[in-house]
Design a protein around this motif. Structure first.
Motif, mmCIF file in Angstrom:
data_model
loop_
_atom_site.group_PDB
_atom_site.id
_atom_site.type_symbol
_atom_site.label_atom_id
_atom_site.label_comp_id
_atom_site.label_asym_id
_atom_site.label_seq_id
_atom_site.Cartn_x
_atom_site.Cartn_y
_atom_site.Cartn_z
ATOM 1 N N THR A 50 13.982 2.163 -8.928
ATOM 2 C CA THR A 50 12.978 2.156 -7.870
ATOM 3 C C THR A 50 12.325 0.791 -7.852
ATOM 4 O OG1 THR A 50 11.340 3.063 -9.364
ATOM 5 C CG2 THR A 50 12.511 4.636 -7.984
ATOM 6 N N GLU A 51 12.599 0.070 -6.807
ATOM 7 C CA GLU A 51 12.017 -1.248 -6.670
ATOM 8 C C GLU A 51 10.710 -1.117 -5.900
ATOM 9 O OE1 GLU A 51 14.661 -4.064 -4.996
ATOM 10 O OE2 GLU A 51 16.323 -3.437 -6.242
ATOM 11 N N LYS A 52 9.688 -1.664 -6.468
ATOM 12 C CA LYS A 52 8.395 -1.625 -5.791
ATOM 13 C C LYS A 52 8.208 -2.934 -5.036
ATOM 14 C CE LYS A 52 6.123 1.516 -8.929
ATOM 15 N NZ LYS A 52 4.974 1.754 -9.775
ATOM 16 N N THR A 53 8.104 -2.805 -3.740
ATOM 17 C CA THR A 53 7.850 -3.987 -2.934
ATOM 18 C C THR A 53 6.347 -4.119 -2.766
ATOM 19 O OG1 THR A 53 8.057 -2.699 -0.909
ATOM 20 C CG2 THR A 53 10.023 -3.823 -1.677
ATOM 21 N N PRO A 54 5.855 -5.322 -2.836
ATOM 22 C CA PRO A 54 4.409 -5.498 -2.688
ATOM 23 C C PRO A 54 3.972 -5.137 -1.269
ATOM 24 C CG PRO A 54 5.519 -7.622 -2.794
ATOM 25 C CD PRO A 54 6.547 -6.568 -3.051
ATOM 26 N N THR A 55 2.923 -4.358 -1.163
ATOM 27 C CA THR A 55 2.424 -3.984 0.148
ATOM 28 C C THR A 55 1.379 -5.002 0.573
ATOM 29 O OG1 THR A 55 0.778 -2.572 -0.865
ATOM 30 C CG2 THR A 55 2.833 -1.522 -0.192
ATOM 31 N N THR A 56 1.687 -5.703 1.628
ATOM 32 C CA THR A 56 0.758 -6.687 2.156
ATOM 33 C C THR A 56 0.359 -6.271 3.556
ATOM 34 O OG1 THR A 56 2.586 -8.031 2.971
ATOM 35 C CG2 THR A 56 1.717 -8.592 0.817
ATOM 36 N N GLU A 57 -0.863 -6.535 3.898
ATOM 37 C CA GLU A 57 -1.356 -6.222 5.224
ATOM 38 C C GLU A 57 -0.841 -7.278 6.193
ATOM 39 O OE1 GLU A 57 -3.180 -3.597 6.178
ATOM 40 O OE2 GLU A 57 -3.116 -2.833 4.141
ATOM 41 N N ARG A 58 -0.348 -6.795 7.318
ATOM 42 C CA ARG A 58 0.108 -7.724 8.343
ATOM 43 C C ARG A 58 -1.097 -8.253 9.110
ATOM 44 N NH1 ARG A 58 4.594 -4.434 11.373
ATOM 45 N NH2 ARG A 58 4.074 -5.962 12.936
ATOM 46 N N LEU A 59 -0.939 -9.411 9.689
ATOM 47 C CA LEU A 59 -2.040 -10.019 10.422
ATOM 48 C C LEU A 59 -2.150 -9.482 11.845
ATOM 49 C CD1 LEU A 59 -1.685 -13.731 9.292
ATOM 50 C CD2 LEU A 59 -3.298 -12.009 8.484
ATOM 51 N N ALA A 60 -1.025 -9.015 12.404
ATOM 52 C CA ALA A 60 -1.045 -8.514 13.776
ATOM 53 C C ALA A 60 0.031 -7.444 13.951
ATOM 54 C CB ALA A 60 -0.806 -9.657 14.753
ATOM 55 N N TYR A 61 -0.212 -6.562 14.927
ATOM 56 C CA TYR A 61 0.693 -5.450 15.184
ATOM 57 C C TYR A 61 1.041 -5.396 16.669
ATOM 58 C CZ TYR A 61 -1.012 -3.963 10.625
ATOM 59 O OH TYR A 61 -1.335 -3.924 9.302
ATOM 60 N N SER A 62 2.207 -4.862 16.987
ATOM 61 C CA SER A 62 2.586 -4.684 18.382
ATOM 62 C C SER A 62 1.719 -3.596 19.004
ATOM 63 C CB SER A 62 4.065 -4.290 18.481
ATOM 64 O OG SER A 62 4.246 -2.972 17.988
ATOM 65 N N LEU A 63 1.774 -3.471 20.324
ATOM 66 C CA LEU A 63 0.985 -2.441 20.993
ATOM 67 C C LEU A 63 1.401 -1.049 20.528
ATOM 68 C CD1 LEU A 63 0.697 -3.761 24.668
ATOM 69 C CD2 LEU A 63 -0.895 -4.020 22.764
ATOM 70 N N THR A 117 -5.836 -9.473 22.374
ATOM 71 C CA THR A 117 -4.496 -9.645 21.820
ATOM 72 C C THR A 117 -4.137 -11.118 21.786
ATOM 73 O OG1 THR A 117 -3.440 -9.453 23.989
ATOM 74 C CG2 THR A 117 -3.679 -7.427 22.709
ATOM 75 N N CYS A 118 -3.080 -11.411 21.057
ATOM 76 C CA CYS A 118 -2.482 -12.738 21.037
ATOM 77 C C CYS A 118 -1.143 -12.625 21.750
ATOM 78 C CB CYS A 118 -2.243 -13.207 19.605
ATOM 79 S SG CYS A 118 -3.710 -13.251 18.598
ATOM 80 N N ARG A 119 -0.823 -13.596 22.546
ATOM 81 C CA ARG A 119 0.475 -13.574 23.214
ATOM 82 C C ARG A 119 1.421 -14.468 22.435
ATOM 83 N NH1 ARG A 119 0.590 -12.986 29.518
ATOM 84 N NH2 ARG A 119 1.611 -11.034 29.047
ATOM 85 N N VAL A 120 2.615 -13.939 22.197
ATOM 86 C CA VAL A 120 3.631 -14.697 21.471
ATOM 87 C C VAL A 120 4.835 -14.869 22.383
ATOM 88 C CG1 VAL A 120 2.842 -14.060 19.177
ATOM 89 C CG2 VAL A 120 4.432 -12.590 20.344
ATOM 90 N N HIS A 171 2.584 -9.009 23.491
ATOM 91 C CA HIS A 171 1.219 -8.913 22.981
ATOM 92 C C HIS A 171 1.234 -8.460 21.527
ATOM 93 C CE1 HIS A 171 -1.027 -9.238 26.764
ATOM 94 N NE2 HIS A 171 -0.007 -8.615 27.311
ATOM 95 N N LEU A 172 0.415 -9.107 20.715
ATOM 96 C CA LEU A 172 0.186 -8.660 19.345
ATOM 97 C C LEU A 172 -1.306 -8.456 19.166
ATOM 98 C CD1 LEU A 172 2.525 -10.903 17.155
ATOM 99 C CD2 LEU A 172 2.867 -8.541 17.853
ATOM 100 N N VAL A 173 -1.670 -7.343 18.560
ATOM 101 C CA VAL A 173 -3.072 -7.027 18.320
ATOM 102 C C VAL A 173 -3.417 -7.459 16.897
ATOM 103 C CG1 VAL A 173 -4.794 -5.197 18.259
ATOM 104 C CG2 VAL A 173 -2.872 -5.026 19.845
ATOM 105 N N PRO A 174 -4.360 -8.387 16.759
ATOM 106 C CA PRO A 174 -4.764 -8.802 15.410
ATOM 107 C C PRO A 174 -5.385 -7.635 14.636
ATOM 108 C CG PRO A 174 -5.592 -10.337 17.063
ATOM 109 C CD PRO A 174 -5.041 -9.154 17.783
ATOM 110 N N ARG A 175 -5.138 -7.604 13.346
ATOM 111 C CA ARG A 175 -5.667 -6.537 12.491
ATOM 112 C C ARG A 175 -7.185 -6.499 12.549
ATOM 113 N NH1 ARG A 175 -6.721 -5.766 6.743
ATOM 114 N NH2 ARG A 175 -6.419 -7.964 6.416
ATOM 115 N N SER A 176 -7.805 -7.662 12.662
ATOM 116 C CA SER A 176 -9.266 -7.726 12.730
ATOM 117 C C SER A 176 -9.795 -7.009 13.979
ATOM 118 C CB SER A 176 -9.736 -9.177 12.722
ATOM 119 O OG SER A 176 -9.195 -9.882 13.827
#
Length: 68
Positions: A7-20, A45-48, A53-58
């Protein structure tokens, strides 16, 4: 030989932005609800590339804090 499961544990990191769609899933609402919030200026949102559109986590955290 023993049969060991690796069982490999991958580090869980918070993403900075999410899709709609991801934002809608996290909030428990429909995609179009999030889309309307963006259109009405209630969610920034931020446009890429290609206008996606990406919604910032903040912004999601800010939205959840105002709902309380």
């Amino acid at each position: 030989m023993e049969n060991e499961q690796k069982t490999e544990k991958t580090p869980t990191t918070e993403r900075l932005a999410y899709s709609l769609q991801e934002s809608a899933d996290m909030l428990g609402v429909n995609y179009y609800t999030v889309y309307r919030m963006v259109q009405r200026g209630k969610l920034k949102t931020c446009r890429v590339l290609r206008g996606k559109h990406l919604v910032p986590r903040s912004e999601l955290i800010k939205l959840l804090n105002t709902a309380e």
